[in-house]
Write a protein that holds these residues in place. Sequence first.
Motif, PDB file in Angstrom:
ATOM      1  N   ASP A 186     -34.365  30.954  24.061  1.00 38.18           N
ATOM      2  CA  ASP A 186     -34.030  29.561  23.770  1.00 38.18           C
ATOM      3  C   ASP A 186     -32.759  29.417  22.948  1.00 38.18           C
ATOM      4  N   TRP A 187     -32.356  30.483  22.257  1.00 43.39           N
ATOM      5  CA  TRP A 187     -31.188  30.412  21.383  1.00 43.39           C
ATOM      6  C   TRP A 187     -29.874  30.647  22.123  1.00 43.39           C
ATOM      7  N   TYR A 235     -30.423  22.249  23.303  1.00 40.65           N
ATOM      8  CA  TYR A 235     -29.751  23.017  24.354  1.00 40.65           C
ATOM      9  C   TYR A 235     -28.746  22.163  25.123  1.00 40.65           C
ATOM     10  N   TRP A 285     -29.247  28.641  14.910  1.00 36.19           N
ATOM     11  CA  TRP A 285     -30.646  29.039  14.904  1.00 36.19           C
ATOM     12  C   TRP A 285     -30.992  30.010  13.769  1.00 36.19           C
ATOM     13  N   LEU A 302     -24.101  32.882  21.615  1.00 37.04           N
ATOM     14  CA  LEU A 302     -25.101  32.384  20.669  1.00 37.04           C
ATOM     15  C   LEU A 302     -24.417  31.897  19.399  1.00 37.04           C
TER      16      LEU A 302
END
Length: 329
Positions: free
Chosen positions: A109-110, A276, A90, A87
């Motif tokens: 989603d991150w 993404y 965000w 990650l």
Amino acid sequence: MFKALIVEKDDDGKTSASVQEISEDRLPEGEVTVAVDYSTVNYKDGLCIGPGGGLVRNYPHVPGIDFAGTVEASDDERYKAGDKVVLTGWRVGEAHWGGYAQKARVKADWLVPLPGGLDARQAMAVGTAGFTAMLAVQALEDHGLAPGQGEVLVTGAAGGVGSVATAILAALGYEVAAVTGRPETEGYLKELGAARIVPREELAETSKRPLEAETWAGCVDAVGGAMLARLLGQMKYGASVSAVGLAGGAALPATVIPFLLRGVNLLGIDSVMQPYENRVRAWDRLAEVLPMDKLEGMIQPAVLSDLPGLGKDILKGQVKGRVVVDVNA
């Protein structure tokens, strides 16, 4: 219970950071719980460990704007227990609790699947800085840069973004000119692949002339300010600059002449809100082209208890290469 670096603010507005044991029920909302293996230290982390820099919304807070680890539990079908993930961005570690802990809970989603060829430690040697560097290089190539066109300049080359950008460009066959104000880093930069070292003072002052000799085929700029203004007038016809930072200031004392008469492109690089697909493309390319021996040479190991000091150091520009934080050590 698990360990985390907790930043707290007192009634006088002063912050303090310490390693504490906390319970999992204190983690924020999110679909995926990750057992964190490694994190890293970025300029934003230094701000969030210390005064906050306007980035932290609520205290107590867990900084760490990136991490890599293993999915422990997931309510999202895209991820299952045992999956390796990474990650960055965000606003994790800023508005949302981040990676300076043995566990993190975030939105699915991150996350991005950890690409084959990279383990969690290597992913954090890359981290947000390396991810940003890859985005910057890809943007230059998307705008026509190719090996053999001339020297590619990297400013702030001894920092996190600059170090990885230098290594990536050299591995791809580019002739890299690395800008640094720290003479003691010249050997380090040449080991990463820099063909030439450019002393910072050569580019530090704004030129009175809007155009100088066409020198650079491309540039990854982590400095901004007067240096960016100066080098815009030195770019070859049609060349591009990827702007990734503002260590030298946010103001840009430049004219539009390089854009109008030489077709120079100024490309803004944001790593926080990248879609993404762009993230997967960058991480897959990193796993493919980044020389792992060079990556290893950038690493400064650390543990959670080192972070308060490292946070101060990075704000003073005293951190070289990439700090990799083993949150379980």
